[in-house]
Design a protein around this motif. Sequence first.
Motif, PDB file in Angstrom:
ATOM      1  N   LEU A  99       0.856  -1.143   0.013  1.00  0.00           N
ATOM      2  CA  LEU A  99       0.017   0.083   0.058  1.00  0.00           C
ATOM      3  C   LEU A  99       0.954   1.196  -0.118  1.00  0.00           C
ATOM      4  CD1 LEU A  99      -3.112  -0.778   2.331  1.00  0.00           C
ATOM      5  CD2 LEU A  99      -2.908  -0.809   0.134  1.00  0.00           C
ATOM      6  N   ARG A 100       1.964   1.221   0.714  1.00  0.00           N
ATOM      7  CA  ARG A 100       2.749   2.423   0.850  1.00  0.00           C
ATOM      8  C   ARG A 100       3.456   2.681  -0.760  1.00  0.00           C
ATOM      9  NH1 ARG A 100       5.488   5.348   4.314  1.00  0.00           N
ATOM     10  NH2 ARG A 100       3.695   5.273   5.729  1.00  0.00           N
ATOM     11  N   ARG A 101       3.692   1.805  -1.406  1.00  0.00           N
ATOM     12  CA  ARG A 101       4.407   1.770  -2.742  1.00  0.00           C
ATOM     13  C   ARG A 101       3.145   2.358  -3.738  1.00  0.00           C
ATOM     14  NH1 ARG A 101       7.696  -3.042  -5.320  1.00  0.00           N
ATOM     15  NH2 ARG A 101       8.977  -2.581  -3.611  1.00  0.00           N
ATOM     16  N   ILE A 102       1.961   1.986  -3.455  1.00  0.00           N
ATOM     17  CA  ILE A 102       0.889   2.244  -4.434  1.00  0.00           C
ATOM     18  C   ILE A 102       0.548   3.781  -3.898  1.00  0.00           C
ATOM     19  CG2 ILE A 102      -1.412   1.854  -4.860  1.00  0.00           C
ATOM     20  CD1 ILE A 102      -1.241  -1.096  -4.319  1.00  0.00           C
ATOM     21  N   SER A 103       0.726   3.942  -2.886  1.00  0.00           N
ATOM     22  CA  SER A 103       0.582   5.501  -2.514  1.00  0.00           C
ATOM     23  C   SER A 103       1.690   6.140  -3.140  1.00  0.00           C
ATOM     24  CB  SER A 103       0.736   5.728  -0.812  1.00  0.00           C
ATOM     25  OG  SER A 103       0.835   6.932  -0.327  1.00  0.00           O
ATOM     26  N   ASP A 104       2.767   5.896  -3.110  1.00  0.00           N
ATOM     27  CA  ASP A 104       3.859   6.673  -3.559  1.00  0.00           C
ATOM     28  C   ASP A 104       3.580   6.968  -5.041  1.00  0.00           C
ATOM     29  OD1 ASP A 104       5.141   6.972  -1.314  1.00  0.00           O
ATOM     30  OD2 ASP A 104       6.580   5.270  -1.926  1.00  0.00           O
ATOM     31  N   ALA A 108      -2.095   9.358  -3.511  1.00  0.00           N
ATOM     32  CA  ALA A 108      -3.132   9.048  -2.428  1.00  0.00           C
ATOM     33  C   ALA A 108      -2.701   8.404  -1.163  1.00  0.00           C
ATOM     34  CB  ALA A 108      -4.333   8.108  -2.967  1.00  0.00           C
ATOM     35  N   GLY A 109      -2.956   8.853  -0.070  1.00  0.00           N
ATOM     36  CA  GLY A 109      -2.969   8.144   1.406  1.00  0.00           C
ATOM     37  C   GLY A 109      -2.983   6.623   1.247  1.00  0.00           C
ATOM     38  N   SER A 110      -1.789   5.894   1.779  1.00  0.00           N
ATOM     39  CA  SER A 110      -2.212   4.429   1.863  1.00  0.00           C
ATOM     40  C   SER A 110      -3.530   4.177   2.841  1.00  0.00           C
ATOM     41  CB  SER A 110      -0.853   3.815   2.276  1.00  0.00           C
ATOM     42  OG  SER A 110      -0.591   4.237   3.689  1.00  0.00           O
ATOM     43  N   ALA A 135      -9.897  10.286  -4.575  1.00  0.00           N
ATOM     44  CA  ALA A 135      -9.409  11.817  -5.002  1.00  0.00           C
ATOM     45  C   ALA A 135      -8.787  12.353  -3.821  1.00  0.00           C
ATOM     46  CB  ALA A 135     -10.403  12.313  -5.827  1.00  0.00           C
ATOM     47  N   GLY A 136      -8.097  13.372  -3.975  1.00  0.00           N
ATOM     48  CA  GLY A 136      -8.009  14.228  -2.544  1.00  0.00           C
ATOM     49  C   GLY A 136      -6.764  15.243  -2.837  1.00  0.00           C
ATOM     50  N   ARG A 137      -6.546  15.713  -1.948  1.00  0.00           N
ATOM     51  CA  ARG A 137      -5.308  16.692  -1.682  1.00  0.00           C
ATOM     52  C   ARG A 137      -4.553  16.252  -0.762  1.00  0.00           C
ATOM     53  NH1 ARG A 137      -5.131  22.691   0.913  1.00  0.00           N
ATOM     54  NH2 ARG A 137      -3.387  23.642  -0.347  1.00  0.00           N
ATOM     55  N   TRP A 138      -3.292  15.939  -0.849  1.00  0.00           N
ATOM     56  CA  TRP A 138      -2.292  15.061   0.005  1.00  0.00           C
ATOM     57  C   TRP A 138      -1.229  15.607   0.537  1.00  0.00           C
ATOM     58  CZ3 TRP A 138      -5.361  10.955   1.159  1.00  0.00           C
ATOM     59  CH2 TRP A 138      -6.435  10.360   0.126  1.00  0.00           C
ATOM     60  N   HIS A 139      -0.809  15.979   1.795  1.00  0.00           N
ATOM     61  CA  HIS A 139       0.444  16.185   2.309  1.00  0.00           C
ATOM     62  C   HIS A 139       1.240  15.152   2.611  1.00  0.00           C
ATOM     63  CE1 HIS A 139       3.415  18.681   4.503  1.00  0.00           C
ATOM     64  NE2 HIS A 139       3.362  17.884   5.490  1.00  0.00           N
ATOM     65  N   ARG A 140       2.584  14.943   2.263  1.00  0.00           N
ATOM     66  CA  ARG A 140       3.242  14.028   2.711  1.00  0.00           C
ATOM     67  C   ARG A 140       4.123  14.467   3.713  1.00  0.00           C
ATOM     68  NH1 ARG A 140       8.393  11.523   1.540  1.00  0.00           N
ATOM     69  NH2 ARG A 140       8.455   9.425   1.330  1.00  0.00           N
ATOM     70  N   VAL A 141       4.113  13.727   4.804  1.00  0.00           N
ATOM     71  CA  VAL A 141       4.859  14.170   6.054  1.00  0.00           C
ATOM     72  C   VAL A 141       6.183  13.727   6.286  1.00  0.00           C
ATOM     73  CG1 VAL A 141       4.704  13.404   8.677  1.00  0.00           C
ATOM     74  CG2 VAL A 141       2.510  13.436   7.574  1.00  0.00           C
ATOM     75  N   ALA A 142       7.046  14.675   6.871  1.00  0.00           N
ATOM     76  CA  ALA A 142       8.439  14.924   6.848  1.00  0.00           C
ATOM     77  C   ALA A 142       8.751  14.488   8.150  1.00  0.00           C
ATOM     78  CB  ALA A 142       9.171  15.871   6.389  1.00  0.00           C
ATOM     79  N   ALA A 143      10.066  14.165   8.601  1.00  0.00           N
ATOM     80  CA  ALA A 143      10.415  13.724   9.772  1.00  0.00           C
ATOM     81  C   ALA A 143      10.281  14.909  10.690  1.00  0.00           C
ATOM     82  CB  ALA A 143      12.034  13.220   9.606  1.00  0.00           C
ATOM     83  N   GLY A 144       9.833  14.600  11.864  1.00  0.00           N
ATOM     84  CA  GLY A 144       9.799  15.692  13.112  1.00  0.00           C
ATOM     85  C   GLY A 144       8.380  16.493  12.831  1.00  0.00           C
ATOM     86  N   GLU A 145       7.682  16.563  11.726  1.00  0.00           N
ATOM     87  CA  GLU A 145       6.549  17.414  11.665  1.00  0.00           C
ATOM     88  C   GLU A 145       5.366  16.902  12.815  1.00  0.00           C
ATOM     89  OE1 GLU A 145       6.768  18.678   6.794  1.00  0.00           O
ATOM     90  OE2 GLU A 145       5.225  17.475   7.771  1.00  0.00           O
ATOM     91  N   THR A 146       4.687  18.026  13.150  1.00  0.00           N
ATOM     92  CA  THR A 146       3.461  17.577  13.943  1.00  0.00           C
ATOM     93  C   THR A 146       2.277  17.704  13.132  1.00  0.00           C
ATOM     94  OG1 THR A 146       3.505  19.743  15.032  1.00  0.00           O
ATOM     95  CG2 THR A 146       4.831  18.171  16.092  1.00  0.00           C
ATOM     96  N   GLY A 147       1.132  17.082  13.724  1.00  0.00           N
ATOM     97  CA  GLY A 147      -0.091  17.578  13.187  1.00  0.00           C
ATOM     98  C   GLY A 147      -0.456  18.861  13.196  1.00  0.00           C
ATOM     99  N   ILE A 148      -0.099  19.845  14.606  1.00  0.00           N
ATOM    100  CA  ILE A 148      -0.451  21.185  14.569  1.00  0.00           C
ATOM    101  C   ILE A 148       0.310  22.020  13.648  1.00  0.00           C
ATOM    102  CG2 ILE A 148      -0.275  22.910  16.063  1.00  0.00           C
ATOM    103  CD1 ILE A 148      -0.492  21.150  18.432  1.00  0.00           C
ATOM    104  N   ALA A 149       1.389  21.484  13.326  1.00  0.00           N
ATOM    105  CA  ALA A 149       2.322  22.348  12.278  1.00  0.00           C
ATOM    106  C   ALA A 149       1.912  22.260  10.918  1.00  0.00           C
ATOM    107  CB  ALA A 149       3.866  21.889  12.515  1.00  0.00           C
ATOM    108  N   ILE A 150       1.185  20.858  10.666  1.00  0.00           N
ATOM    109  CA  ILE A 150       0.873  20.794   9.186  1.00  0.00           C
ATOM    110  C   ILE A 150      -0.487  21.595   9.215  1.00  0.00           C
ATOM    111  CG2 ILE A 150      -0.201  18.936   7.851  1.00  0.00           C
ATOM    112  CD1 ILE A 150       1.710  17.138   9.093  1.00  0.00           C
ATOM    113  N   ALA A 151      -1.349  21.377   9.982  1.00  0.00           N
ATOM    114  CA  ALA A 151      -2.457  22.137   9.892  1.00  0.00           C
ATOM    115  C   ALA A 151      -2.290  23.634   9.809  1.00  0.00           C
ATOM    116  CB  ALA A 151      -3.227  21.639  11.063  1.00  0.00           C
TER     117      ALA A 151
END
Length: 372
Positions: A99-104, A108-110, A135-151
């Motif tokens: 699923l992660r490879r298909i996501s890449d 879309a998110g896995s 379908a969607g709009r997707w953010h790819r999470v980087a190391a150390g990111e928090t949900g609050i910061a992403i929002a």
Amino acid sequence: MPQQRPPARLLPPLAAAALGALALAGCIPGNRPDPAPAPALDPASPPPAPESAAPDIPPQPPVEVPSAAAPPPFKITAVVPNARESAAGTYKVIAGDTLRRISDRTGAGSEAIARANGLVPPFTIKAGQTLRIPAGRWHRVAAGETGIAIARAYGVEWSRIVAANGLEEPYILRTGQRLMLPSAAEVAAMSVEARAAAFQLDIGDIISGGEPALVAGARPVKPRPAAPGAAPLPPTSAVAAASRFDGRFAWPLTGPILTRFGPYGSGRRSDGINIAVAMDTPIRAAADGVVLYAGTDIAVYGGLILIRHSDKWTTAYGHAGELLVARGQAVKKGQVIARAGESGSAETPQLHFEIRQGRKPVDPVQYLPRRG
């Protein structure tokens, strides 16, 4: 309710540049739906009737951790917006796919692909299988990111992202994970008030979006025993849940209840109970756990401590005048973690106490012992 200046010993509010505007009106946050109380932990025992005061707490030898220095700022790792829109479609699984490879490959998110196709752990897929890609709009999470910061990077409330992605306890993000966001058109059409809500921190946000994303295979850091002068866990490390929890809470202190859980006043509601106390009264941990947060970043609560007791249960202690523990420290039931004050929006010395099941606040009185 007018906000009072905290006692001199209370650590000052943290840098606004790191957190944005956090001013909140009223003693207890309002304008939120009234959640139904969760069932009692022991279904065989009926919930106790509400009491006007907490029970007397038998004398216990204090286990205190002297306050060493101001808690560090609630750091938010800078997030570079990298969201991409993807159209709905299908994908035919080939040998070696995950699923992660298909996501890449699809963007879309896995987790979203799994939900769209009714897949459950261990998410088995077979070569030749056709999957629906949402379908969607997707953010790819980087190391150390928090949900609050992403929002905040996208100007949307973290609670919306939690709901859209079906995130659950313990809410630890993983590097490379893709999170679904509201579309760019939807965000552009939002009102100024709606966008400003993304910068209004609350307890549920810290519980579900305050931990940094971990790289694949990494685990949260095990809690350390509280010790005088011990440094808090670095903001780049995620806090692990306590190893065990017996499902029982104790009163954090004794005193009459000023405000009960649920709606009160004109359109306001309390996510916990407020207990009147004398200044500097010891505040004790309601159960064994690990300190998830200790600081002053939510203005309405002043000095605030959050203790994680398991992946599902957290307690909150607000309006403290002095904080005696730090993030990442293990605490025991009955241990002194703070001293009562009138910080934040409190006009008199008191403790704001909450019990949360996941993000959801529940009525603490239903989970605390009856008066003796």
